[in-house]
Motif scaffolding. Structure first.
Motif, PDB file in Angstrom:
ATOM      1  N   PHE A 173       0.826  -1.200   0.000  1.00 10.71           N
ATOM      2  CA  PHE A 173       0.000   0.000   0.000  1.00 10.71           C
ATOM      3  C   PHE A 173       0.866   1.257   0.000  1.00 10.71           C
ATOM      4  O   PHE A 173       1.942   1.292   0.597  1.00 10.71           O
ATOM      5  CB  PHE A 173      -0.896   0.024   1.242  1.00 10.71           C
ATOM      6  CG  PHE A 173      -1.773  -1.184   1.379  1.00 10.71           C
ATOM      7  CD1 PHE A 173      -2.822  -1.399   0.497  1.00 10.71           C
ATOM      8  CD2 PHE A 173      -1.553  -2.101   2.392  1.00 10.71           C
ATOM      9  CE1 PHE A 173      -3.650  -2.515   0.625  1.00 10.71           C
ATOM     10  CE2 PHE A 173      -2.367  -3.218   2.537  1.00 10.71           C
ATOM     11  CZ  PHE A 173      -3.418  -3.422   1.643  1.00 10.71           C
ATOM     12  N   ASN A 174       0.368   2.319  -0.640  1.00 10.12           N
ATOM     13  CA  ASN A 174       1.059   3.600  -0.567  1.00 10.12           C
ATOM     14  C   ASN A 174       0.519   4.407   0.622  1.00 10.12           C
ATOM     15  O   ASN A 174      -0.436   3.990   1.297  1.00 10.12           O
ATOM     16  CB  ASN A 174       0.932   4.377  -1.878  1.00 10.12           C
ATOM     17  CG  ASN A 174      -0.501   4.684  -2.258  1.00 10.12           C
ATOM     18  OD1 ASN A 174      -1.328   5.027  -1.418  1.00 10.12           O
ATOM     19  ND2 ASN A 174      -0.819   4.554  -3.550  1.00 10.12           N
ATOM     20  N   LYS A 175       1.108   5.575   0.856  1.00  7.89           N
ATOM     21  CA  LYS A 175       0.735   6.334   2.058  1.00  7.89           C
ATOM     22  C   LYS A 175      -0.707   6.820   2.005  1.00  7.89           C
ATOM     23  O   LYS A 175      -1.383   6.876   3.047  1.00  7.89           O
ATOM     24  CB  LYS A 175       1.695   7.500   2.264  1.00  7.89           C
ATOM     25  CG  LYS A 175       1.680   8.570   1.191  1.00  7.89           C
ATOM     26  CD  LYS A 175       2.680   9.674   1.519  1.00  7.89           C
ATOM     27  CE  LYS A 175       2.667  10.776   0.462  1.00  7.89           C
ATOM     28  NZ  LYS A 175       3.655  11.851   0.786  1.00  7.89           N
ATOM     29  N   ALA A 176      -1.201   7.149   0.821  1.00  2.44           N
ATOM     30  CA  ALA A 176      -2.586   7.612   0.707  1.00  2.44           C
ATOM     31  C   ALA A 176      -3.563   6.490   1.055  1.00  2.44           C
ATOM     32  O   ALA A 176      -4.576   6.714   1.732  1.00  2.44           O
ATOM     33  CB  ALA A 176      -2.843   8.136  -0.705  1.00  2.44           C
ATOM     34  N   GLN A 177      -3.277   5.294   0.579  1.00  5.86           N
ATOM     35  CA  GLN A 177      -4.153   4.160   0.868  1.00  5.86           C
ATOM     36  C   GLN A 177      -4.167   3.839   2.359  1.00  5.86           C
ATOM     37  O   GLN A 177      -5.228   3.653   2.964  1.00  5.86           O
ATOM     38  CB  GLN A 177      -3.694   2.944   0.067  1.00  5.86           C
ATOM     39  CG  GLN A 177      -3.930   3.062  -1.424  1.00  5.86           C
ATOM     40  CD  GLN A 177      -3.269   1.932  -2.208  1.00  5.86           C
ATOM     41  OE1 GLN A 177      -2.112   1.578  -1.953  1.00  5.86           O
ATOM     42  NE2 GLN A 177      -4.015   1.364  -3.134  1.00  5.86           N
ATOM     43  N   LEU A 178      -2.983   3.777   2.967  1.00  5.46           N
ATOM     44  CA  LEU A 178      -2.903   3.465   4.393  1.00  5.46           C
ATOM     45  C   LEU A 178      -3.583   4.547   5.223  1.00  5.46           C
ATOM     46  O   LEU A 178      -4.294   4.250   6.190  1.00  5.46           O
ATOM     47  CB  LEU A 178      -1.443   3.302   4.816  1.00  5.46           C
ATOM     48  CG  LEU A 178      -0.755   2.025   4.332  1.00  5.46           C
ATOM     49  CD1 LEU A 178       0.751   2.085   4.595  1.00  5.46           C
ATOM     50  CD2 LEU A 178      -1.354   0.796   5.019  1.00  5.46           C
ATOM     51  N   SER A 179      -3.390   5.793   4.836  1.00  7.25           N
ATOM     52  CA  SER A 179      -4.032   6.891   5.560  1.00  7.25           C
ATOM     53  C   SER A 179      -5.550   6.780   5.474  1.00  7.25           C
ATOM     54  O   SER A 179      -6.269   7.019   6.463  1.00  7.25           O
ATOM     55  CB  SER A 179      -3.569   8.230   4.992  1.00  7.25           C
ATOM     56  OG  SER A 179      -2.174   8.421   5.188  1.00  7.25           O
TER      57      SER A 179
END
Length: 207
Positions: A173-179
């Motif tokens: 996952f990228n940071k946007a997805q995790l956020s």
């Protein structure tokens, strides 16, 4: 190729002889990124910690050393990981500072508001959901508690894509997805340290 796939398949849930080799390798291979992630905890003083997806037990030992007044619960759904973590942390188990359990992050065996700090090093790639699992972390944290996620893969490195075909169940996952997952799980605020040069992520979500 078949043997390589079988070995790295133990990344998700170490099992048997290859799993024992895997967890020992994890302790060495993930040390640098784990220590980088722990540096983000310098301003807190937790008394109850839960280490989720404890792998080879090295990070549990480091957390106990970093926070000498804290008690720690380590959890993993791999029997091999539980056994290795117990061996690495046997002294702290004996003195009552550490306990090690086998369990599932999607149904944590803890009461609400049990912990000040929850950590997840190199593990959320495999968590069910993961919003549902993050919601379980939110449940067992106390108000103001911290959920630390540390990943060595940030979802932007094309070189990491090769692992998707080797390791079953892997999701990078990228940071946007995790956020977004964290926000949907109920975490109202978070900070993200994205080391783009090394493609690693550290997220601190606060309940």
């Amino acid at each position: 190729m078949r043997l390589i796939k079988k070995y790295f398949g133990n990344t998700r849930k170490p099992d048997g002889v290859l799993g024992k080799l895997m967890v020992s390798g994890m302790n060495k291979a993930h040390a640098a990124v784990s220590d980088w992630g722990m540096e983000h905890l310098s301003s807190i003083h937790p008394t109850e910690i839960v280490e989720l997806g404890c792998g080879g037990g090295r990070n549990a030992a480091q957390l106990l050393s970093r926070f000498p007044k804290a008690k720690l619960t380590a959890l993993d759904y791999s029997e091999v990981s539980v056994e290795k973590t117990m061996r690495i942390n046997w002294g702290n188990i004996q003195n009552g500072r550490c306990r090690v359990l086998q369990g599932d992050v999607s149904a944590l065996p803890f009461a609400e508001s049990s912990f000040d700090l929850a950590t997840a090093f190199e593990t959320v790639y495999f968590w069910p959901g993961p919003t549902e699992s993050f919601r379980e972390v939110w449940r067992v944290l106390r108000p103001g508690g911290i959920f630390l996620i540390v990943n060595e893969s940030d979802g932007t490195n094309k070189d990491d894509e090769k692992w998707l075909g080797i390791i079953d169940g892997l999701h990078i996952f990228n940071k946007a997805q995790l956020s977004a997952f964290l926000k949907d799980a109920g975490f109202p605020k978070m900070t993200v340290d994205h080391d783009k040069s090394k493609h690693r992520l550290c997220i601190i979500a606060v309940k």
